[in-house]
Design an enzyme around this catalytic site. Structure first.
Site, mmCIF file in Angstrom:
data_model
loop_
_atom_site.group_PDB
_atom_site.id
_atom_site.type_symbol
_atom_site.label_atom_id
_atom_site.label_comp_id
_atom_site.label_asym_id
_atom_site.label_seq_id
_atom_site.Cartn_x
_atom_site.Cartn_y
_atom_site.Cartn_z
ATOM 1 N N GLU A 85 36.910 58.849 40.537
ATOM 2 C CA GLU A 85 37.128 58.268 41.871
ATOM 3 C C GLU A 85 38.629 58.190 42.125
ATOM 4 O O GLU A 85 39.375 57.723 41.261
ATOM 5 C CB GLU A 85 36.581 56.837 41.982
ATOM 6 C CG GLU A 85 35.101 56.723 42.111
ATOM 7 C CD GLU A 85 34.641 55.311 42.415
ATOM 8 O OE1 GLU A 85 35.342 54.570 43.139
ATOM 9 O OE2 GLU A 85 33.557 54.952 41.921
ATOM 10 N N GLU A 136 32.439 51.287 36.963
ATOM 11 C CA GLU A 136 33.493 50.256 36.880
ATOM 12 C C GLU A 136 33.003 49.045 36.087
ATOM 13 O O GLU A 136 32.979 47.906 36.571
ATOM 14 C CB GLU A 136 33.945 49.851 38.285
ATOM 15 C CG GLU A 136 34.621 51.000 39.013
ATOM 16 C CD GLU A 136 35.230 50.627 40.356
ATOM 17 O OE1 GLU A 136 34.781 49.644 40.958
ATOM 18 O OE2 GLU A 136 36.165 51.322 40.796
HETATM 19 C C1 BG6 Z 1 35.162 51.638 43.695
HETATM 20 C C2 BG6 Z 1 33.662 51.737 43.689
HETATM 21 O O1 BG6 Z 1 35.523 50.316 43.398
HETATM 22 O O2 BG6 Z 1 35.860 51.864 44.848
HETATM 23 C C3 BG6 Z 1 33.060 52.419 44.892
HETATM 24 O O3 BG6 Z 1 33.181 52.321 42.512
HETATM 25 C C4 BG6 Z 1 33.846 52.036 46.119
HETATM 26 O O4 BG6 Z 1 31.703 52.088 44.958
HETATM 27 C C5 BG6 Z 1 35.271 52.524 45.947
HETATM 28 O O5 BG6 Z 1 33.304 52.486 47.311
HETATM 29 C C6 BG6 Z 1 36.153 52.275 47.147
HETATM 30 O O6 BG6 Z 1 36.082 50.936 47.512
HETATM 31 P P1 BG6 Z 1 35.710 50.491 48.970
HETATM 32 O O7 BG6 Z 1 35.564 49.051 48.888
HETATM 33 O O8 BG6 Z 1 36.824 50.945 49.817
HETATM 34 O O9 BG6 Z 1 34.427 51.173 49.310
#
Ligand code: BG6
Length: 478
Positions: free
Chosen positions: A371, A178
Site C-alpha cells: 500500500e 496492518e
Molecule cells: C490503510 C488501510 O491504513 O490505509 C486501508 O490498510 C486504507 O484499508 C488505507 O484505506 C488508506 O487510508 P484511508 O483512511 O485514507 O482509506
C-alpha cells in the site's frame, strides 16, 4: 537502465469491505465495517469510532463501488494498465457469515473462484489478505473479537477453507492487514467492542498475542496445504524522526518504532523481543500463553514482510510542547519540513527508502510494498476521450515514492513488488468518505451516496501503464 528487477510485481491494492458492496448478497454476513458509517478511527472529541446497532443507509461501504457486480469490467481496466499483481482481501463474512459456523457459504467461495479465474485470464497474480479490517460482526459482539482466544480457532477454520479451495489459484497471502493497528483502532482492526477507554493494556496486548498466534498458525497450515505458498505479514510502517537531536527525543522516536517492530519481529523472528519484555514488566502486562504457542511462533515465521507506507511522523519526549499531526492510525507530531495531503498526512518519499532499508537490515527477508498512495479530492473534467481527472499531484506523489524504491533497490534491498493503494477509487477506511480518492480509475460516486458508479480513466492511468510497460524506466524520463 531501470533498477527494477525483470520480474518485479507491479500492481494495485484494494480491500473487500471498501469496494465490493453487496454487503448482504449471496449469504454474506455483516462485518464490523457494516456498522461504522463514519470510518474506523475515533470521532473528533471521542475515543471510539461511531458504531451503529444495525447498518445504516449513510454507510458508503454497504454498496462500496459495486465491484461485486462489476469485477470483470474493473479487472479488464487493471489488465489494460499492465498489472502483474493485484491485491485484494477475501471478506471473511462471505465465507463464514457469522464466523463461528462449521460449514462455509458456497456462494461466497464461488465469488472468489470467479474473481481469481478472471485475474488468471490476464495473467495477473492475486495477492490475498485474509483479514483486512473485516472481522465478522457476530464474532465482535459475541466474543469481543480478538480479545478472545476463541477467535484463533474460527480464523483457522476460515483460512484452512480458503487455502484448500484456492491452493492452485493463489500463491501470495497476507495474514492480517496492518496487524499493528489493533493497538490504536481495536474495533476496526480487531473487532474488539469494549470502548477504548475501558480497554487495559493487558487486554490489548493479549489480543495482539492471539492475532500473532493465529498468524503463525495460518503460516503453518498454508505451507502444509501448499509448500509453494508465500505467506507474509502486513504491518503499517511509519518511520519516526526525533523532533530534535536531544537524546530524549531520539529515544522517544526509537520507542515509538519499537511498538511497531514488535509485530514484524514476532512474525519474522518468532519470539517476543527483549525491549517489549521490559515494557510488559513496567506496565504489569502478563501475556497468557497456551501450551504450544511458543513453538508455533518460533517455527512458523513468515516468508516475506509486507507493509503499507503513507507517511512518517515525528516523536518527542515532551509531545505536549508541539502541535500534533494528523495521520494514518498511529499518530505523531507535525514535521515542519514536509508538505501534507489534504487530509494532513505528511508526504515523505525518502521515508519509504528508510523503511525498506530498515526492514531489510533487520530481517534480510524479501519485502513487498502493498500500500502506498495519495488520498486527494479529484475533479472530473471533460477530456478529448471523455471525462477524466488531471491528477498530476498523484502522479508526482507516486513518482517520487517509486524513485525512492529504486534507490532502495540500488542499496541492495530485495523488493518483490509494489501495489499502489486504491488503484480504483474506493471508500476510505479511516473516514468512510468517497471523496478521499487514491485511484487511477475515477468512480462516479459521491459522499452523499449519489452517482452513476461509472468508471473513468484519470491521467495517472496512462502514466502508471507506461511505468509498468517500461519496468520503471519512464520514471526517469518524464
Ligand atoms: C490503510 C488501510 O491504513 O490505509 C486501508 O490498510 C486504507 O484499508 C488505507 O484505506 C488508506 O487510508 P484511508 O483512511 O485514507 O482509506
Amino acid at each position: 537502465m531501470s533498477l527494477f528487477p525483470k520480474d518485479f510485481l507491479w500492481g494495485g491494492a484494494t480491500a473487500a469491505n471498501q469496494y465490493e458492496g453487496a454487503y448482504k448478497e449471496a449469504g454474506k454476513g455483516l462485518s464490523v465495517q457494516d456498522v461504522t458509517p463514519k470510518g474506523g478511527l475515533p470521532e473528533p472529541g471521542n475515543t471510539s469510532p461511531l458504531i451503529t446497532e444495525e447498518p445504516t443507509a449513510d454507510n458508503l461501504k454497504l454498496q462500496g463501488i459495486d465491484f461485486y457486480h462489476r469485477y470483470k469490467e474493473d479487472i479488464a481496466l487493471f489488465a489494460q494498465m499492465g498489472f502483474k499483481v493485484y491485491r485484494t482481501s477475501i471478506a471473511w463474512t462471505r465465507i463464514f457469515p457469522n464466523g463461528d459456523e462449521e460449514e462455509p457459504n458456497q456462494a461466497g467461495l464461488e465469488f472468489y473462484d470467479n474473481l481469481f479465474d478472471e485475474l488468471a485470464k490476464y495473467g495477473i497474480e492475486p495477492l490475498v489478505t485474509l483479514s483486512h479490517y473485516e472481522t465478522p460482526l457476530h464474532l465482535a459482539r459475541k466474543y469481543n473479537g480478538w480479545a478472545s482466544r476463541d477467535l484463533i480457532a474460527f480464523y483457522e477454520r476460515y483460512v484452512r477453507t480458503v487455502f484448500e479451495r484456492y491452493k492452485d489459484k493463489v500463491k501470495y497471502w497476507l495474514t492480517f492487514n496492518e496487524v499493528n493497528s489493533v493497538l490504536h483502532a481495536p474495533f476496526m482492526s480487531g473487532g474488539i467492542t469494549s470502548p477504548v477507554e475501558d480497554l487495559s493494556k493487558q487486554d490489548l496486548y493479549q489480543a495482539v498475542h492471539h492475532e500473532l498466534v493465529a498468524s503463525a498458525l495460518a503460516t503453518k497450515v498454508g505451507h502444509q496445504i501448499n509448500p509453494d505458498f508465500k505467506i507474509g505479514c502486513m504491518v503499517l510502517a511509519m518511520p519516526a524522526y526525533p523532533m530534535t537531536p536531544k537524546p530524549e527525543d531520539v529515544l522517544a522516536a526509537r520507542q515509538f518504532e519499537n511498538q511497531n517492530y514488535l509485530f514484524s519481529d514476532l512474525h519474522a523472528r518468532g519470539r517476543y523481543p527483549a525491549y517489549i519484555r521490559r515494557f510488559f514488566k513496567e506496565n504489569q502486562i502478563e501475556i497468557q500463553f497456551a501450551p504450544g504457542d511458543e513453538d508455533l511462533l518460533a517455527q512458523h515465521t513468515v516468508d516475506f514482510i509486507s507493509f503499507s507506507y503513507y507517511m512518517s511522523v515525528v516523536q518527542a519526549h515532551n509531545p505536549e510542547a508541539y502541535s500534533s499531526g494528523q495521520g494514518n492510525v498511529l499518530g505523531g507530531l507535525q514535521n515542519p519540513y514536509l508538505p501534507s495531503s489534504e487530509w494532513g498526512w505528511q508526504i515523505d518519499p525518502i521515508g519509504l527508502r528508510l523503511v525498506l532499508n530498515a526492514f531489510y537490515d533487520r530481517y534480510q527477508l524479501p519485502l513487498f510494498i502493498v500500500e502506498n498512495g495519495l488520498g486527494a479530492k479529484d475533479v472530473l473534467v471533460e477530456g478529448p476521450d471523455g471525462p477524466t481527472v488531471e491528477d498530476d499531484y498523484r502522479i508526482d506523489y507516486l513518482k517520487q515514492h517509486l524513485l525512492q524504491v529504486a534507490q532502495a533497490l540500488e542499496d541492495g534491498v530485495e523488493v518483490w513488488g509494489y501495489t499502489s493503494w486504491g488503484c480504483i477509487d474506493l471508500v476510505s477506511a479511516s473516514t468512510a468518505q468517497m471523496s478521499k480518492r487514491y485511484g487511477f480509475i475515477y468512480v462516479d460516486r459521491n459522499d452523499d451516496g449519489s452517482g452513476s458508479l461509472n468508471r473513468y480513466k484519470k491521467k495517472s492511468f496512462g502514466w502508471y501503464q507506461k511505468v509498468i510497460e517500461t519496468n520503471g524506466q519512464s520514471l526517469y524520463e518524464d
